[in-house]
Design a protein around this motif. Structure first.
Motif: not given
Length: 351
Positions: A206-213, A335-336, A345-350
């Motif tokens: 997904l990291d390579e495919l979407l180019g975003e986290q 980690d998230a 809970e929904v966790v925001a990634t950093v």
């Protein structure tokens, strides 16, 4: 993150001599495949050290016994292996031991291929990247599915716009409970169960495919599949990306021990113009004999392709891909997911 560039790396190993490669630990079962792939190559001088094997809490062969079976020269300690002055090391120890071995390898100027996940904590992964950059060595994360021809084809279709705007991705990475190596279910050594072991492969694609986290992660996990386990054995992760893409990852150890293969990974990408599904491990020769089921993988040897890319990077001085930064980004997703599963809970990634 700034640091030493690859143009500033020390001189690359001479092509006129074999590349000195040390495999550090037999803890991860992938180490066996890596040794088999490299042991017969004339351009590789291979050694292995597995000092932790004697205290492993399972009966699987380790240490000098396994090295002899594989035909690989064995050294008694990690210190001895690093004193041998390897050009490159492959870290296949228990997850919690990655950081110490990566830092020690970087300190002697060895380039590093580290088994996934890169570490058990984000802080350890960050320290590993910093150590590699200070030493001017490459740090590659072992994500062999990146080298699947089907993923390369999918990546081309997405980037060329054939699927239109990507809307959703469904990933699965299901496998057997890794019972042959007890440390996988020891939270102190593994960092967790199925969420740790299987999310990272899909997260890398997904990291390579979407180019975003992902911006947020929500996960659920339980031990219903193997109640005796000390770690989660089933899980589902939902990641939402800044572009609006929603991705799910089924990461369960749901394949029965009687199955002819460990499991398999799939990725389905849906866009406004169509949908494509890949299953890199599916091609095989299958059947049944009086000795039991037959399952012979066909197609590209993904571990071999990854090792070729690593060796080429070390020889040429070019950056190895997927690198340690990818390992860190995918570990942030894990980690998230762990924090979300623990809290509900929904966790925001950093990052």
């Amino acid at each position: 993150m700034t640091g030493t560039t690859f143009e500033e790396l020390p001189l690359t190993p001479s092509a006129s001599r074999p590349l000195k490669v040390a495999v550090l630990s037999f803890a991860h079962t992938h180490a066996i495949g890596y040794c088999r792939a490299l042991a017969g190559r004339a351009d590789i001088d291979l050694v292995v050290a597995d000092p932790d094997g004697a205290s492993a809490p399972d009966e699987a062969p380790r240490g000098a016994e396994l090295a002899a079976e594989l035909g690989v020269r064995y050294l008694e300690t990690y210190e001895e292996a690093l004193a041998w002055a390897p050009d490159a090391v492959i870290v296949t120890a228990e997850n919690a031991r990655h950081r110490a071995l990566v830092e020690a390898s970087a300190a002697v100027g060895a380039h590093i291929l580290c088994e996934k996940p890169l570490a058990t904590t984000v802080e350890d992964a960050e320290a590993m990247l910093a150590a590699a950059e200070r030493a001017g060595v490459t740090l590659m994360t072992a994500y062999p599915v990146r080298f699947a021809p089907s993923f390369a084809d999918l990546l081309h279709r997405v980037r060329s716009g054939q699927l239109g705007t990507v809307l959703a991705v469904k990933g699965t990475n299901n496998g057997k409970l890794p019972a042959e190596r007890a440390w996988f279910t020891d939270p102190a050594l593994s960092g967790g169960g199925a969420l740790v072991d299987h999310v990272v492969h899909c997260a890398d694609l997904l990291d390579e495919l979407l180019g975003e986290q992902p911006s947020t992660v929500h996960a659920v996990a339980n031990r219903l599949l193997h109640p005796e386990s000390a770690v989660e054995t089933g899980g589902l992760v939902t990641a939402v990306y800044p572009s609006g893409v929603v991705a799910t990852i089924d990461c369960s150890w749901s394949v029965p021990q009687s199955a002819p293969t460990w499991g398999g990974l799939t990725l389905q990408v849906t866009g406004t113009r169509g949908s494509v599904t890949i299953a890199p491990f599916a091609p095989h020769l299958g059947g049944q004999t009086e000795d039991g089921p037959v399952w012979v993988p066909l197609g590209t040897d993904l571990d071999g392709a990854m090792l070729d890319a690593f060796v080429d990077a070390v020889r040429s001085g070019r950056p190895a891909t997927p690198d340690g930064r990818v390992g860190l980004r995918t570990l942030r997703v894990v980690d998230a997911a762990r924090r979300s599963a623990a809290t509900g809970e929904v966790v925001a990634t950093v990052g």
